[in-house]
Design a protein around this motif. Structure first.
Motif, PDB file in Angstrom:
ATOM      1  N   THR A 417       0.721  -6.265  -7.033  1.00  0.00           N
ATOM      2  CA  THR A 417       0.601  -4.881  -6.569  1.00  0.00           C
ATOM      3  C   THR A 417       0.975  -4.713  -5.098  1.00  0.00           C
ATOM      4  N   GLU A 446      -2.783  -3.141 -17.436  1.00  0.00           N
ATOM      5  CA  GLU A 446      -1.943  -1.942 -17.380  1.00  0.00           C
ATOM      6  C   GLU A 446      -2.028  -1.283 -16.012  1.00  0.00           C
ATOM      7  N   GLU A 447      -3.201  -1.277 -15.435  1.00  0.00           N
ATOM      8  CA  GLU A 447      -3.350  -0.696 -14.099  1.00  0.00           C
ATOM      9  C   GLU A 447      -2.583  -1.512 -13.062  1.00  0.00           C
ATOM     10  N   ARG A 449       0.068  -3.277 -13.657  1.00  0.00           N
ATOM     11  CA  ARG A 449       1.477  -3.003 -13.915  1.00  0.00           C
ATOM     12  C   ARG A 449       1.891  -1.640 -13.341  1.00  0.00           C
ATOM     13  N   ARG A 450       1.038  -0.653 -13.543  1.00  0.00           N
ATOM     14  CA  ARG A 450       1.355   0.687 -13.043  1.00  0.00           C
ATOM     15  C   ARG A 450       1.440   0.697 -11.521  1.00  0.00           C
ATOM     16  N   GLU A 451       0.453   0.081 -10.863  1.00  0.00           N
ATOM     17  CA  GLU A 451       0.437   0.065  -9.404  1.00  0.00           C
ATOM     18  C   GLU A 451       1.623  -0.718  -8.837  1.00  0.00           C
ATOM     19  N   ASN A 453       4.562  -0.913  -9.970  1.00  0.00           N
ATOM     20  CA  ASN A 453       5.802  -0.136 -10.093  1.00  0.00           C
ATOM     21  C   ASN A 453       5.816   1.122  -9.225  1.00  0.00           C
ATOM     22  N   LEU A 454       4.750   1.364  -8.488  1.00  0.00           N
ATOM     23  CA  LEU A 454       4.732   2.481  -7.553  1.00  0.00           C
ATOM     24  C   LEU A 454       5.469   2.102  -6.277  1.00  0.00           C
TER      25      LEU A 454
END
Length: 567
Positions: A417, A446-447, A449-451, A453-454
């Motif tokens: 992240t 998932e969190e 992964r999401r962070e 890609n920010l």
């Protein structure tokens, strides 16, 4: 004509009065009321008092408070069925007795009958709808309604609405029992919910058995120093060291100064038994902050040659760290380690792979690797390579009790992240698949992964002290950019609701006593106390471990939040 709280009216548009708003009752009924009220709210009522209350109900059938008291006595005696049955009877016989609906809602929340509680509180859930047509509300009704409504909102998972009810109560009367019971309910349910999620988490916590892996001979003799100026380290805490002494020390010859600073770090290791067992019953910061001073000065000197000496402090195991640094280890050593090791990332990588190391310094070494990459983007590729090597080392040794530690591995999974490196996500996935990833730190996979890609956030980069003075005054921290994603959390942490709940937790930690469970009463008699909720006993939450989430709702570990504040 009733008086009401003008300031509260201006804020909320609600007229709340402490004047009596109900029809008066006879002197005989009042005397009976005083008797039953004392029995119930003093906690002295027994089964022998049931016939007494029933007799009052026969004498004063039009005063529903007596039935309400009997329902409360049943509940107090553990006669839950009788209590609820009578509460239902009250609202059937006295449909306009709103306090009966509040009491029944409270009982229903307690036994999990949330549909009935919802029916009792009505829709929409606000006091003007509940007391339809009323222009002014007695504060006992007002406090009870918002307290029970807040508890219901918490039970159905609507914490924001629960906290809004609590905020209203705080603004009217933070010292009222109804305010504290709602705050306690929010705290308790939040803690239980978190515990439930933790139990459902697939992670089986694994802790490395840490112990000293660098073991010089113990002594009771302090080190002989080249520079007497450094004796000040044994006289002042990090909050007390005079600024002029800092400047004088920084002017000393570098070689002998560094030698003295290293000797002072070693002193904490070599005289650990002396300090722990023979001298101080309680930790004395003024006389026992010498290692912190030494680390600060080595950091300010960017003494790369002292890295191994600093790592030897790290190699002392959990007992050593708990004694010397408790929960402040990161605050003491994060910046010194970066400034000393910023050009030696491989040494940090190798340290994270040493067996039987306490997870806190291992994690700090890992986080320092991340900061090296963020401060020097041209070295990011090398750091990512080291992170992958650390992961592969663990994957190849899944049963190694000296290396596998789920706290460290959870931090390792979170590295993608801040680096915004998607190539590390597969390593995070493998950590998760081995059931080593704890959700409490970074969220689930998932969190992460999401962070990752920010877009990068400047706030990921931690500023460093520019001179020795900034180590002590903390000015460098002000240079850190604000996390956009943490703005809402910051507002929440600064809210009056969170501060109020934190104060409750701290107060109870300090007093270590059971706290009251409260019941609701109406506005008889005129001389009633504002502290109207007086029954025994509901605990704030189950026993809290140092590494559990703090029950105040901050999102921090208990030891990092209210336990630290209470201490």
């Amino acid at each position: 004509m009733h008086t009401y709280n003008k300031k509260f009216y201006q804020e909320y548009g609600l007229k709340v009065t402490e004047d009596i708003v109900r029809e008066p009752i006879s002197d005989a009924a009042q005397e009976a009321y005083d008797h039953t009220h004392y029995l119930i709210f003093s906690g002295t009522g027994t089964k022998a008092d049931i016939p007494v209350l029933k007799d009052y109900i026969r004498q004063y059938p039009d005063v529903p408070a007596f039935k309400n008291h009997l329902s409360g006595l049943y509940n107090q005696l553990g006669m839950k069925v009788e209590s609820k049955r009578l509460a239902i009877e009250i609202i059937n016989i006295h449909p306009d007795y709103k306090f009966g609906r509040i009491s029944l809602a409270n009982i229903c929340i307690e036994d999990g009958s949330l549909d009935m509680a919802k029916k009792m509180l009505g829709e929409p859930r606000n006091i003007t709808a509940f007391y339809s047509g009323a222009e002014i509300f007695h504060y006992s009704d007002f406090m009870a309604y918002h307290s029970v409504t807040g508890m219901y909102e918490m039970e159905i998972g609507n914490r924001d609405a629960a906290e809004k009810n609590l905020e209203i109560l705080i603004d009217y009367d933070p010292d009222h029992g109804a305010t504290e019971i709602l705050a306690s309910h929010i705290i308790k349910r939040s803690f239980q919910s978190t515990q439930k999620r933790m139990k459902a988490d697939k992670v089986i916590k694994i802790e490395v058995d840490s112990f000293p892996t660098y073991t010089p001979a113990q002594t009771d003799i302090p080190p002989k120093l080249n520079h007497e100026e450094l004796e000040a380290f044994y006289l002042y805490s990090e909050k007390e060291l005079p600024k002029e002494i800092m400047g004088d020390i920084m002017q000393l010859p570098r070689e002998t100064l560094i030698a003295d600073l290293e000797a002072i770090l070693e002193d904490g290791i070599r005289r650990f038994d002396y300090f722990q067992e023979q001298i101080f019953d309680d930790f004395n910061e003024s006389e026992q902050s010498f290692m912190v001073h030494a680390a600060y000065f080595l950091g300010a000197l960017e003494a790369k040659e002292s890295l191994n000496t600093l790592l030897n402090v790290f190699r002392q195991g959990e007992e050593f760290h708990e004694y010397w640094f408790a929960d402040y280890f990161e605050g003491y050593f994060e910046e010194p380690l970066f400034l000393i090791a910023k050009n030696q990332p491989e040494a940090l990588k190798n340290y994270t792979l040493e067996p039987n190391q306490y997870h806190a310094p291992r994690t700090m070494a890992l986080e320092t690797l991340v900061q090296i990459a963020l401060h020097s983007p041209d070295r990011c590729e090398k750091i990512v390579k080291y992170i992958k090597e650390i992961c592969d080392y663990h994957f190849a040794r899944p049963d190694d009790k000296g290396i596998i530690d789920t706290d460290f591995l959870t931090d390792l999974a979170g590295v993608p992240t801040p680096l915004r490196d998607v190539s590390l996500l597969d390593y995070a996935r493998q950590i998760d698949e081995r059931n080593w990833l704890g959700y409490m730190v970074f969220g689930d996979l998932e969190e992460i992964r999401r962070e990752t890609n920010l877009p990068p956030e400047a706030a990921d980069l931690k500023p460093m002290p520019l001179d020795i003075y900034e180590f002590y005054n903390g000015k460098y921290i002000e240079r850190r950019d604000q996390y956009k994603k943490f703005e809402d959390i910051e507002k929440r942490m600064n809210s009056k609701v969170t501060r109020y709940m934190t104060d409750i937790v701290i107060d109870r930690i300090s007093r270590r006593v059971p706290q009251p469970n409260y019941s609701y009463r109406e506005d008889y008699p005129p001389e009633h106390s504002r502290q109207e909720y007086q029954e025994p006993v509901v605990n704030i939450a189950p026993k809290i471990g140092r590494n559990d989430p703090c029950p105040c709702g901050s999102g921090k570990k208990y030891k990092k939040c209210c336990l630290k504040k209470a201490s």
